[in-house]
Design a protein around this motif. Sequence first.
Motif, PDB file in Angstrom:
ATOM      1  N   ALA A 130      25.111  10.836 -10.131  1.00 61.99           N
ATOM      2  CA  ALA A 130      26.550  10.557 -10.103  1.00 61.99           C
ATOM      3  C   ALA A 130      27.237  11.632 -10.920  1.00 61.99           C
ATOM      4  O   ALA A 130      26.797  11.958 -12.016  1.00 61.99           O
ATOM      5  N   ARG A 133      32.399   8.601 -12.486  1.00 64.00           N
ATOM      6  CA  ARG A 133      32.127   7.250 -12.987  1.00 64.00           C
ATOM      7  C   ARG A 133      31.033   6.572 -12.210  1.00 64.00           C
ATOM      8  O   ARG A 133      30.819   6.866 -11.051  1.00 64.00           O
ATOM      9  N   PHE A 134      30.430   5.646 -12.867  1.00 68.05           N
ATOM     10  CA  PHE A 134      29.444   4.799 -12.247  1.00 68.05           C
ATOM     11  C   PHE A 134      30.188   3.849 -11.318  1.00 68.05           C
ATOM     12  O   PHE A 134      31.050   3.108 -11.756  1.00 68.05           O
ATOM     13  N   ARG A 135      29.871   3.912 -10.025  1.00 71.48           N
ATOM     14  CA  ARG A 135      30.674   3.134  -9.080  1.00 71.48           C
ATOM     15  C   ARG A 135      29.837   2.215  -8.207  1.00 71.48           C
ATOM     16  O   ARG A 135      28.615   2.215  -8.256  1.00 71.48           O
ATOM     17  N   HIS A 138      26.849   3.543  -6.305  1.00 71.74           N
ATOM     18  CA  HIS A 138      25.624   3.776  -7.086  1.00 71.74           C
ATOM     19  C   HIS A 138      24.875   2.473  -7.294  1.00 71.74           C
ATOM     20  O   HIS A 138      23.645   2.426  -7.217  1.00 71.74           O
ATOM     21  N   PHE A 154      18.281   7.446 -13.136  1.00 71.43           N
ATOM     22  CA  PHE A 154      19.713   7.606 -12.929  1.00 71.43           C
ATOM     23  C   PHE A 154      20.236   8.786 -13.742  1.00 71.43           C
ATOM     24  O   PHE A 154      20.058   8.845 -14.956  1.00 71.43           O
ATOM     25  N   ARG A 156      23.555  11.303 -14.647  1.00 73.92           N
ATOM     26  CA  ARG A 156      24.980  11.599 -14.579  1.00 73.92           C
ATOM     27  C   ARG A 156      25.100  13.125 -14.748  1.00 73.92           C
ATOM     28  O   ARG A 156      24.715  13.672 -15.782  1.00 73.92           O
ATOM     29  N   GLY A 185      26.977   3.748 -17.660  1.00 74.48           N
ATOM     30  CA  GLY A 185      25.927   3.727 -16.637  1.00 74.48           C
ATOM     31  C   GLY A 185      24.940   2.598 -16.879  1.00 74.48           C
ATOM     32  O   GLY A 185      24.556   1.875 -15.951  1.00 74.48           O
ATOM     33  N   GLY A 188      26.239  -0.817 -15.866  1.00 73.26           N
ATOM     34  CA  GLY A 188      26.169  -1.019 -14.421  1.00 73.26           C
ATOM     35  C   GLY A 188      24.768  -1.386 -13.966  1.00 73.26           C
ATOM     36  O   GLY A 188      24.582  -2.252 -13.108  1.00 73.26           O
ATOM     37  N   VAL A 199      19.961   6.225 -18.686  1.00 75.80           N
ATOM     38  CA  VAL A 199      20.818   7.142 -17.947  1.00 75.80           C
ATOM     39  C   VAL A 199      20.655   8.527 -18.560  1.00 75.80           C
ATOM     40  O   VAL A 199      20.752   8.682 -19.777  1.00 75.80           O
TER      41      VAL A 199
END
Length: 262
Positions: A130, A133-135, A138, A154, A156, A185, A188, A199
């Motif tokens: 990603a 932002r973590f969305r 994801h 994961f 970023r 992250g 989420g 993350v």
Amino acid sequence: CACSMELLDIKDLEDIKESISTQDLPTAVNAIKEFLEKQDLVELNVGVTGESGSGKSTFVNAFRGLGDEEEGSAQTGPVETTMEPKAYLHPKYQTVKVWDLPGIGPPNFKADEYLKLVEFERYDFFIIIASDRFRECHIQLAEEITRMEKRFYFVRSKIELSIDAEKRKKSFDQKKTLDIIREDGEKGLRKIGIEDPVVFLISSFELGKYDLNLLQERMEQELPQHKRRVLMLALPNITLEINEKKKKIRTGWSHVQVLTVY
Ligand SMILES: Nc1nc2c(ncn2[C@@H]2O[C@H](COP(=O)(O)OP(=O)(O)OP(=O)(O)O)[C@@H](O)[C@H]2O)c(=O)[nH]1
Ligand SMILES: [Mg+2]
């Protein structure tokens, strides 16, 4: 079998089948484990996935120690670039194939359809990237990968851009900024039931600066686990095949018995 066993040739598979059909399963499993530990040849396929433009191809290159314009590097760019999954060998981990995947596409994408499209069975684990932002997408992707009983890391990406933007504030504190992004992250991932989420914050342009080393260390630690998993996943297919054969033989026998009785 769609599992990553290309480095085992037909003779090896025959040996494995032989050991399963002549020994009890635990003994056979041990024999196979020993065999593979000795060979250390299980091929692993890593799928690098995430939104279009999140920096997947750039990451694949950085991860392999290549610049974006070097020979053998994945093509990167400011517009949608990668259309087909493509595999690249990792120079350090010789049996690891890094797959550069197309972006997950429009906002209303379906994680299950996307994963089918890129033939998710092929991958032993994923790196989800990603850049913002973590969305929801994801979360969906992570959830679907977990549902398929596969694992993921994961990441970023483009983290230096977030840092640069925050630097404009008087109250700027780099560690705090990184912690906030990491925490976002992790939150989420916890929401979808990942107990111990990690993350990795990465800039493919400033490789030494953030978490790339941590990701590599973690992967290196977990590679044997991933390899064992590949093998364990392959076993049911192999045993199924043997059971089918045995069933056929048994059916044949009962037929003969029926004939004898009459
Ligand atoms: N600043 C910054 N830019 C990056 C980073 N990683 C990638 N980019 C840029 O982001 C753009 C997209 O990168 P790609 O690697 O092509 O992205 P992708 O995810 O493979 O894109 P698709 O193949 O279209 O899905 C390029 O212009 C890259 O140079 C990074 O870590 N920092
Ligand atoms: Mg790409």
